[in-house]
Write a protein that holds these residues in place. Structure first.
Motif, short mmCIF file in Angstrom:
data_model
loop_
_atom_site.label_atom_id
_atom_site.label_comp_id
_atom_site.label_asym_id
_atom_site.label_seq_id
_atom_site.Cartn_x
_atom_site.Cartn_y
_atom_site.Cartn_z
N HIS A 118 0.60 -1.20 0.10
CA HIS A 118 0.06 -0.21 -0.12
C HIS A 118 0.90 1.24 0.03
N HIS A 163 1.23 4.22 -2.94
CA HIS A 163 1.32 5.62 -2.81
C HIS A 163 2.53 6.34 -3.28
N CYS A 188 -7.19 8.52 2.00
CA CYS A 188 -6.90 7.09 1.81
C CYS A 188 -7.98 6.30 2.26
N GLY A 189 -8.26 5.04 1.80
CA GLY A 189 -9.30 4.33 1.81
C GLY A 189 -8.95 3.34 3.06
N HIS A 223 -0.31 1.37 6.49
CA HIS A 223 0.90 1.69 5.72
C HIS A 223 2.09 1.40 6.44
ZN LIG Z 1 -4.12 4.49 0.14
#
Ligand SMILES: [Zn+2]
Length: 156
Positions: A54, A58, A123-124, A129
Motif C-alpha cells: 500500500h 502511494h 486514503c481508503g 501503511h
Molecule cells: Zn491508500
C-alpha cells in the motif's frame, strides 16, 4: 466470458523480478495503450504484505511520472506479487524497467514525510501503511534487478 491474458501466463515458469508487456490495445479513435506486468516477487513463493504494498502504491504514484511519460495508472495486483502499469502509446519493456527501478531507488531515499495521501480523508485504509516494509522489499527487488524477459533473467 472474456479470456484474461494474465490467467494464461504460467506463473510457475516466470522468474521475478521482471517487466513484461501484458497487453497493447487500440481504442476506437486510434489511441494506443500499453499495459505492463511489473512483477516484484516470485508468484506463489512470496507476497508483499498489504501495508508495504500500500505504501509502495502511494510512492510509485508520486515518483514514476518523473521517469515515464503518459502513465495512466499503476495499481497493485490482488496476489500482492507486483503492479500493473497502464500507459498511453506503444511502449517498451526497457523504458518501463528503467522507470520502475528509479522509482524504487527513490522509495529507498524516502522518509514518512514524502509519503502522500496518508491522512484519513485521503486514503481508503490510512491505518495500513508501512514505509519500513516498502523499503525492505524495494531493497530486495533492486538487489536482484528487473529482468527484461519474464522467463529468462536478462538485463539488456
Ligand atoms: Zn491508500
Amino acid at each position: 466470458m472474456a479470456k484474461v491474458e494474465s490467467f494464461s501466463l504460467d506463473h510457475d515458469a516466470v522468474k521475478a523480478p521482471y517487466v513484461r508487456i501484458a497487453g497493447a490495445e487500440e481504442g476506437p479513435n486510434g489511441d494506443r495503450i500499453t499495459k505492463f506486468d511489473l512483477r516484484f516477487v516470485q508468484p506463489n513463493q512470496a507476497a508483499i504484505p498489504t501495508s508495504a504494498l500500500h505504501t509502495m502504491e502511494h510512492l510509485i504514484a508520486a515518483y514514476i511520472r518523473d521517469y515515464m511519460d503518459n502513465v495512466i495508472d499503476v495499481s497493485p495486483m490482488g496476489c500482492r506479487t507486483g503492479f500493473y502499469m497502464i500507459c498511453w502509446g506503444e511502449r517498451t519493456v526497457a523504458e518501463a524497467a528503467d522507470a520502475i527501478t528509479k522509482t524504487l531507488e527513490d522509495i529507498m531515499k524516502s522518509t514518512w514525510d514524502d509519503v502522500q495521501g496518508t491522512e484519513r480523508q485521503q486514503c481508503g485504509n490510512y491505518r495500513d501503511h508501512s514505509l519500513w516494509g516498502a523499503q525492505a522489499y524495494a531493497q530486495e527487488i533492486l538487489a536482484q534487478g528487473f529482468s527484461l524477459d519474464a522467463f529468462e533473467r536478462q538485463f539488456s
